[in-house]
Design a protein around this motif. Structure first.
Motif: not given
Ligand SMILES: Cc1cc2nc3c(=O)[nH]c(=O)nc-3n(C[C@H](O)[C@H](O)[C@H](O)COP(=O)(O)OP(=O)(O)OC[C@H]3O[C@@H](n4cnc5c(N)ncnc54)[C@H](O)[C@@H]3O)c2cc1C
Length: 527
Positions: A135, A200, A205
């Motif tokens: 992202t 996002s 992550t």
């Protein structure tokens, strides 16, 4: 503990879950047509990935390191690991440019696997790009490849375990490949929450949050990601680094901070120990209206300096309020004018009520008008939807992108004026520049701009010129080049202004020590 299974992949030319893609809402369509006209600009779907440059011998030896089942050379996997999700990334992907595709995608399952891949990369001089959620919006996944025998995407998708929870200290150890919702689901089973919700969130992550020093929509209450990190385990080409033996220490400079924000250039983060809190029993969001952006900003400053920050606190300027971007589900709908502030309270019923009552008294005293929970709920409901709207706008020939910065309170207005003027003058008449204060501190705040303009026949250079002008304006105002999107390759030319010649030389020295042959994310972060 539980291991999570397969996950949805993002569309290679768009943001997010392909199943959640939506057409432009009717309310927005009219507004957009009036402002920019509508020109259908379909993406080029017949895109081919360049042939892998990695030799058969190297591929074979890589399979020996990790097992053939974790080494992927098919076009689709390489395409899905190409670059990030900035508007320039999307424009390149939509126009069929996949020149940054990795030669191979590897999927390590453990810290030792990562270390083995790094050793292999050093031996054969192959560039390695750690890949979390993909992202990134600053070119941090577009590493240099010239001079290397090939480029590997080190995809952390298999490293998704919650390794430990310490309920007494309220910490948890997470693997880097867990996406936001996956991490929160595992933590919720333990009755705790991390509380990190960037826009996002769906795809980014744990490792990516740490590697970019991300900030979330509830960071006023829970803290930025770097403030949540207690410890790190990192694999580097020179060996392993483990940091974080106590909540705080005076053992020299805090080396955790060296790896937080290091964007894969110093090492691969393989474990993150985070601070957690008890799962909130209530979440209440509400809206406030202010006469002007300045009045709302002053109120935010007062709250921060009084130590009374809610969990969520954001303020849209007049233009953003007018088109309802703070409430993406209602974009283009009727707005009551002024500037909309969203406040949110999370925690136990008693704590949330006490904070709400204190904040309400203060905001009312400063001239704010409460507009009720529906405005807050509407923001909370649509909080992850705006990026999908970007694709719908690109589809009809509207260039849209966001950028962010931060400064001290006394410099807020000058920064706001400077960036707005730079964007408007570069992109020309009819350009829409919207802004909100996304994060606040006792001493200052971050400004988050959304820009929309009619696409020229060549939108990529059109945006790059506007972004360069905005960066120059940020530097001229003495603000930071990035509050939470990180440096990547896109902000690198401006980093020198931020940390100076000696600062850059320190970064280079650290890089040279940890990654002497320069295989880790070449060209990213370090000028
Ligand atoms: C629509 C949209 C909304 C966004 N909203 C926000 C927001 O609200 N707040 C915010 O802070 N950011 C936001 N971002 C930016 C981005 O989501 C963050 O930078 C995020 O932290 C990146 O995480 P990731 O897992 O996707 O990392 P990636 O994009 O995969 O990687 C980012 C960088 O970190 C490196 N990296 C990734 N994992 C590791 C690892 N384990 N070890 C070492 N290096 C690693 C990569 O090589 C790369 O340089 C947004 C982006 C988009 C597209």
């Amino acid at each position: 503990m539980t291991e999570l299974k397969q996950q949805v992949e993002m569309h290679p030319q768009r943001w997010g879950n392909p199943a959640s893609a939506t057409d432009l809402p009717d309310s927005a369509r009219g507004l957009i047509e009036m402002a920019f006209g509508l020109t259908e600009t379909p993406a080029d779907a017949s895109v081919t990935v360049p042939t892998s440059a990695l030799s058969d011998e190297l591929l074979e030896s890589l399979r020996g390191v990790l097992g053939a089942e974790h080494v992927h050379t098919d076009d689709e996997t390489r395409r899905l690991r190409t670059r990030g999700k900035s508007t320039p990334d999307l424009l390149r992907a939509r126009s069929g440019d996949l020149s940054d595709a990795p030669d191979v995608v590897v999927r390590p399952g453990s810290h030792d696997d990562v270390a083995a891949v790094l050793a292999w990369a050093v031996e054969h001089h192959v560039a390695v790009v750690p890949f979390g959620g993909g992202t990134c919006v600053t070119g941090g996944l577009a590493a240099r490849r010239d001079g290397y025998a090939g480029l590997v995407s080190l995809d952390l998708i298999r490293m998704k375990r919650l390794l430990a929870v310490d309920h007494e200290s309220m910490t948890a150890v997470l693997e880097p490949g867990l996406r936001g919702p996956e991490a929160e689901a595992l933590l919720a089973q333990e009755g705790v929450v991390l509380g990190h919700y960037p826009q996002s969130f769906e795809f980014a992550t744990i490792g990516g949050f740490a590697a970019t020093r991300s900030s979330g929509q509830s960071s006023a209450g829970y803290g930025r990601f770097d403030a949540l990190v207690m410890g790190l385990r990192v694999a580097t080409p020179r060996g392993e680094v483990r940091l974080g033996s106590a909540p705080a220490n005076a053992a020299g400079p805090d080396l955790r901070q060296l790896f937080l924000g290091s964007e894969g250039a110093f090492g691969v983060i393989t474990e993150v120990t985070v601070r957690v809190r008890r799962l909130p029993e209530v979440k209440v969001y509400e809206g406030w209206r202010w006469e002007s952006f300045a009045a709302g900003a002053d109120a935010m400053r007062t709250l921060a300096q009084a130590g009374m920050l809610p969990s969520v606190l954001r303020l849209s300027d007049e233009a953003e309020t007018a088109i309802n971007l703070a409430r993406p589900d209602e974009i283009g709908g009727e707005s009551a004018g002024g500037c909309l502030m969203i406040t949110g309270y999370e925690g136990t019923p008693d704590a949330a009520a006490a904070k709400r009552s204190a904040v309400t008294a203060l905001l009312e005293g400063l001239g704010g008008t409460p507009v009720g929970e529906s405005a807050g709920e509407s923001w909370a409901h649509g909080r992850f939807n705006a990026p999908y709207l970007r694709d719908s706008l690109l589809d009809v020939g509207v260039l849209v992108e966001t950028l962010e910065t931060a400064t001290f309170w006394s410099n807020r207005q000058a920064l706001y004026d400077g960036v707005k003027a730079a964007l408007e003058s570069t992109l020309g008449e009819g350009t829409l520049v919207l802004c909100h204060i996304s994060h606040v501190y006792e001493t200052g705040c971050s400004l988050y701009f959304t820009v929309a303009s009619k696409e020229s026949s060549d939108p990529l250079p059109q945006w790059l010129a506007a972004k360069a002008a905005a960066n120059d304006a940020i530097v001229a105002a003495g603000a930071t080049i990035t509050h939470h999107h990180a440096v990547g390759t896109d902000h690198k030319p401006w980093l020198f202004h931020e940390i100076g010649e000696l600062g850059v030389s320190v970064l280079r020295a650290v890089k040279a020590d940890l990654d002497p042959t320069g295989v880790l994310n070449p060209g990213v972060l370090v000028p």
